[in-house]
Design a protein around this motif. Structure first.
Motif, PDB file in Angstrom:
ATOM      1  N   ALA A  92       0.845  -1.192   0.000  1.00 32.79           N
ATOM      2  CA  ALA A  92       0.000   0.000   0.000  1.00 32.79           C
ATOM      3  C   ALA A  92       0.878   1.239   0.000  1.00 32.79           C
ATOM      4  O   ALA A  92       2.054   1.170   0.354  1.00 32.79           O
ATOM      5  CB  ALA A  92      -0.902  -0.002   1.231  1.00 32.79           C
ATOM      6  N   PRO A  93       0.323   2.384  -0.381  1.00 36.39           N
ATOM      7  CA  PRO A  93       1.066   3.637  -0.297  1.00 36.39           C
ATOM      8  C   PRO A  93       1.397   3.984   1.152  1.00 36.39           C
ATOM      9  O   PRO A  93       0.664   3.571   2.047  1.00 36.39           O
ATOM     10  CB  PRO A  93       0.100   4.669  -0.873  1.00 36.39           C
ATOM     11  N   PRO A  94       2.482   4.702   1.378  1.00 34.09           N
ATOM     12  CA  PRO A  94       3.360   5.292   0.388  1.00 34.09           C
ATOM     13  C   PRO A  94       4.280   4.263  -0.264  1.00 34.09           C
ATOM     14  O   PRO A  94       4.711   3.305   0.371  1.00 34.09           O
ATOM     15  CB  PRO A  94       4.179   6.303   1.188  1.00 34.09           C
ATOM     16  N   VAL A  95       4.551   4.523  -1.536  1.00 33.54           N
ATOM     17  CA  VAL A  95       5.475   3.703  -2.305  1.00 33.54           C
ATOM     18  C   VAL A  95       6.521   4.644  -2.887  1.00 33.54           C
ATOM     19  O   VAL A  95       6.194   5.701  -3.414  1.00 33.54           O
ATOM     20  CB  VAL A  95       4.753   2.939  -3.439  1.00 33.54           C
ATOM     21  N   LEU A  96       7.765   4.242  -2.784  1.00 30.06           N
ATOM     22  CA  LEU A  96       8.875   4.985  -3.361  1.00 30.06           C
ATOM     23  C   LEU A  96       9.322   4.240  -4.607  1.00 30.06           C
ATOM     24  O   LEU A  96       9.424   3.016  -4.598  1.00 30.06           O
ATOM     25  CB  LEU A  96      10.032   5.053  -2.358  1.00 30.06           C
ATOM     26  N   GLN A  97       9.565   4.973  -5.683  1.00 29.96           N
ATOM     27  CA  GLN A  97      10.045   4.352  -6.918  1.00 29.96           C
ATOM     28  C   GLN A  97      11.190   5.168  -7.485  1.00 29.96           C
ATOM     29  O   GLN A  97      11.163   6.399  -7.489  1.00 29.96           O
ATOM     30  CB  GLN A  97       8.926   4.272  -7.958  1.00 29.96           C
ATOM     31  N   LYS A  98      12.177   4.440  -7.967  1.00 31.77           N
ATOM     32  CA  LYS A  98      13.278   5.046  -8.718  1.00 31.77           C
ATOM     33  C   LYS A  98      13.653   4.036  -9.787  1.00 31.77           C
ATOM     34  O   LYS A  98      14.262   3.001  -9.494  1.00 31.77           O
ATOM     35  CB  LYS A  98      14.464   5.370  -7.824  1.00 31.77           C
ATOM     36  N   GLY A  99      13.233   4.292 -11.017  1.00 31.33           N
ATOM     37  CA  GLY A  99      13.437   3.324 -12.088  1.00 31.33           C
ATOM     38  C   GLY A  99      12.650   2.065 -11.807  1.00 31.33           C
ATOM     39  O   GLY A  99      11.457   2.117 -11.518  1.00 31.33           O
ATOM     40  N   ASP A 100      13.322   0.920 -11.857  1.00 30.99           N
ATOM     41  CA  ASP A 100      12.671  -0.365 -11.607  1.00 30.99           C
ATOM     42  C   ASP A 100      12.579  -0.707 -10.119  1.00 30.99           C
ATOM     43  O   ASP A 100      11.955  -1.697  -9.752  1.00 30.99           O
ATOM     44  CB  ASP A 100      13.435  -1.492 -12.315  1.00 30.99           C
ATOM     45  N   PHE A 101      13.207   0.087  -9.284  1.00 28.10           N
ATOM     46  CA  PHE A 101      13.217  -0.172  -7.845  1.00 28.10           C
ATOM     47  C   PHE A 101      11.974   0.433  -7.205  1.00 28.10           C
ATOM     48  O   PHE A 101      11.686   1.620  -7.384  1.00 28.10           O
ATOM     49  CB  PHE A 101      14.467   0.447  -7.216  1.00 28.10           C
ATOM     50  N   VAL A 102      11.206  -0.386  -6.474  1.00 24.58           N
ATOM     51  CA  VAL A 102      10.056   0.105  -5.715  1.00 24.58           C
ATOM     52  C   VAL A 102      10.143  -0.423  -4.291  1.00 24.58           C
ATOM     53  O   VAL A 102      10.690  -1.506  -4.046  1.00 24.58           O
ATOM     54  CB  VAL A 102       8.701  -0.281  -6.348  1.00 24.58           C
ATOM     55  N   LEU A 103       9.592   0.353  -3.365  1.00 28.11           N
ATOM     56  CA  LEU A 103       9.658   0.020  -1.954  1.00 28.11           C
ATOM     57  C   LEU A 103       8.440   0.622  -1.278  1.00 28.11           C
ATOM     58  O   LEU A 103       8.042   1.750  -1.592  1.00 28.11           O
ATOM     59  CB  LEU A 103      10.935   0.651  -1.376  1.00 28.11           C
ATOM     60  N   CYS A 104       7.824  -0.130  -0.367  1.00 30.36           N
ATOM     61  CA  CYS A 104       6.688   0.429   0.370  1.00 30.36           C
ATOM     62  C   CYS A 104       6.927   0.293   1.864  1.00 30.36           C
ATOM     63  O   CYS A 104       7.826  -0.420   2.305  1.00 30.36           O
ATOM     64  CB  CYS A 104       5.377  -0.233  -0.040  1.00 30.36           C
ATOM     65  N   GLY A 105       6.097   0.976   2.620  1.00 27.95           N
ATOM     66  CA  GLY A 105       6.202   0.975   4.078  1.00 27.95           C
ATOM     67  C   GLY A 105       7.005   2.175   4.541  1.00 27.95           C
ATOM     68  O   GLY A 105       8.193   2.284   4.232  1.00 27.95           O
ATOM     69  N   SER A 106       6.377   3.053   5.261  1.00 29.13           N
ATOM     70  CA  SER A 106       7.039   4.294   5.679  1.00 29.13           C
ATOM     71  C   SER A 106       8.373   4.056   6.365  1.00 29.13           C
ATOM     72  O   SER A 106       9.373   4.690   6.023  1.00 29.13           O
ATOM     73  CB  SER A 106       6.135   5.092   6.620  1.00 29.13           C
TER      74      SER A 106
END
Length: 175
Positions: A92-106
């Protein structure tokens, strides 16, 4: 002092900070953002858990795109819940993305950015204290949300104001 660029609808996603820490980080900002654009997938107009991530970018003077603000909440829903994310799965949001890299969880995002921006301490004990503080904040946010959403966790607070009054009072007195 933190100076945040804002538009009528919320954050513009462009940073300018007057703090000493941000000035020190500004020199690394181009290296941090060189290969791909940072994107924050979070709800527009809602501070919540995504606000912590926004504040880190603002303090670091690192530009980012606040997708929810710029493209609307439907894009956030599409990316997070309806197959728009073809990378690592997110909850779930928030989600951080940079190119193909994604990460969630504050907490995970904040720890990652802390390391990425070179802010974190070197020793394991101090890093553990940072994780402890983030966990306490996450617990407080979760408990606060329950106080303001006692009838339906996912519904707007506006639909349950009366029901929430005793819980909000209790939360304020006991926390």
């Amino acid at each position: 002092m933190l100076a945040v660029s804002r538009s009528r609808d919320g954050y513009t996603g462009h940073c300018r900070s007057a703090s000493r820490a941000s000035k020190a980080c500004a020199s690394m900002a181009s290296a941090v953002t060189s290969s791909a654009e940072w994107k924050l997938w979070y709800w527009p107009g809602i501070k919540g858990r995504g606000e912590y991530v926004r504040l880190v970018f603002e303090e670091a003077a690192v530009p980012y795109v606040d997708v929810g603000v710029e493209e609307g909440s439907n894009r956030v829903v599409e990316f997070c819940f309806k197959g728009g994310n073809n990378h690592f799965p997110v909850r779930a949001p928030p989600v951080l993305q940079k190119g193909d890299f994604v990460l969630c969880g504050s907490n995970v995002i904040l720890n990652y950015l802390n390391t990425k921006f070179g802010w974190g301490p070197a020793d394991a004990e101090s890093r553990a204290h940072i994780e402890q503080i983030l966990a306490v904040v996450a617990d407080a946010v979760g408990e606060g949300r329950l106080a303001f959403h006692p009838k339906d966790f996912y519904a707007s607070h506006a639909t349950q104001v009366e029901e929430s009054k005793p819980y909000v009072k209790q939360y304020g007195e006991q926390r």
